[in-house]
Write an enzyme that holds these catalytic residues in place. Structure first.
Site, mmCIF file in Angstrom:
data_model
loop_
_atom_site.group_PDB
_atom_site.id
_atom_site.type_symbol
_atom_site.label_atom_id
_atom_site.label_comp_id
_atom_site.label_asym_id
_atom_site.label_seq_id
_atom_site.Cartn_x
_atom_site.Cartn_y
_atom_site.Cartn_z
ATOM 1 N N HIS A 169 -36.080 -16.681 105.787
ATOM 2 C CA HIS A 169 -35.398 -17.087 104.550
ATOM 3 C C HIS A 169 -34.295 -16.081 104.193
ATOM 4 O O HIS A 169 -33.182 -16.470 103.841
ATOM 5 C CB HIS A 169 -36.388 -17.104 103.365
ATOM 6 N N LYS A 220 -49.342 -27.571 90.898
ATOM 7 C CA LYS A 220 -49.832 -27.136 92.211
ATOM 8 C C LYS A 220 -49.783 -25.618 92.278
ATOM 9 O O LYS A 220 -48.734 -25.019 92.043
ATOM 10 C CB LYS A 220 -48.957 -27.728 93.330
#
Ligand code: PNS
Length: 175
Positions: A17, A41
């Site tokens: 990333h 979540k």
């Protein structure tokens, strides 16, 4: 001034990333790395911690900021004045996953269309994903070389490495 968004779950951020963010920062004036999350979540790390880890790992990049968001990515892009989303591709499987999202985001962002641009990820890291890093770290494997240093520290705190002393671990008796 061209602003672009690098969105993702970043759970956790990997060196792959950061490579994409560094390369994006060389190409555009302003880069917003956005932790897109679903509040219902629970990830490995809370969104606020992912933001903090990304800020740490991108502190050397003057034109990069880190934010978090819940909702439609194109709404976020419009709100921040970004007309492009940048994604890293490790290979064909990533493209298959990303392609419908790119088309959908282009479609639903009319009339201020948001394009998705792809950067080919570093082939030396083509096997590195957040999900595999998570799996290996959860089982006590070594991932320090695959993630930025602050992420490695956070993972070690959460998932003690294999062989680390544990108050509940009992030595195995010989059979
Ligand atoms: O790192 P990930 O999990 O591949 O990132 C996927 C992410 C968060 C960028 C994607 O799921 C997303 O954009 N979610 C926001 C909700 C949205 O806009 N959905 C429509 C996309 S077509």
């Amino acid at each position: 001034m061209t602003t672009v968004v690098c969105p993702g779950s970043f759970d956790p951020p990997t060196r792959g990333h950061i490579d994409i963010v560094e390369r994006t920062a060389r190409l555009f004036d302003r880069v917003i790395v956005c932790v897109v999350h679903n509040p219902n979540k629970h990830g490995t790390f809370p969104a606020a911690q992912r933001v903090a880890l990304l800020r740490d790992a991108t502190a050397h990049l003057a034109n990069v900021e880190v934010d978090s968001y819940t909702g439609l990515l194109v709404d976020y892009c419009h709100a921040r004045g970004a007309r492009s989303v940048i994604k890293g591709l490790r290979g064909a499987t990533d493209y298959t996953y990303e392609e419908p999202m790119a088309h959908m985001n282009y479609d639903i962002s009319a009339p201020e269309r948001v394009d998705t641009l792809f950067i080919a990820g570093d082939p030396a890291r083509s096997y590195v994903s957040s999900s595999l890093v998570r799996e290996v770290a959860t089982l006590g494997g070594a991932v320090d070389h695959l993630v930025p240093e602050p992420v490695a520290v956070a993972l070690r705190e959460k998932f003690p490495p294999r062989g680390a002393a544990s108050p509940t671990a009992k030595p195995k008796q010989p059979q």
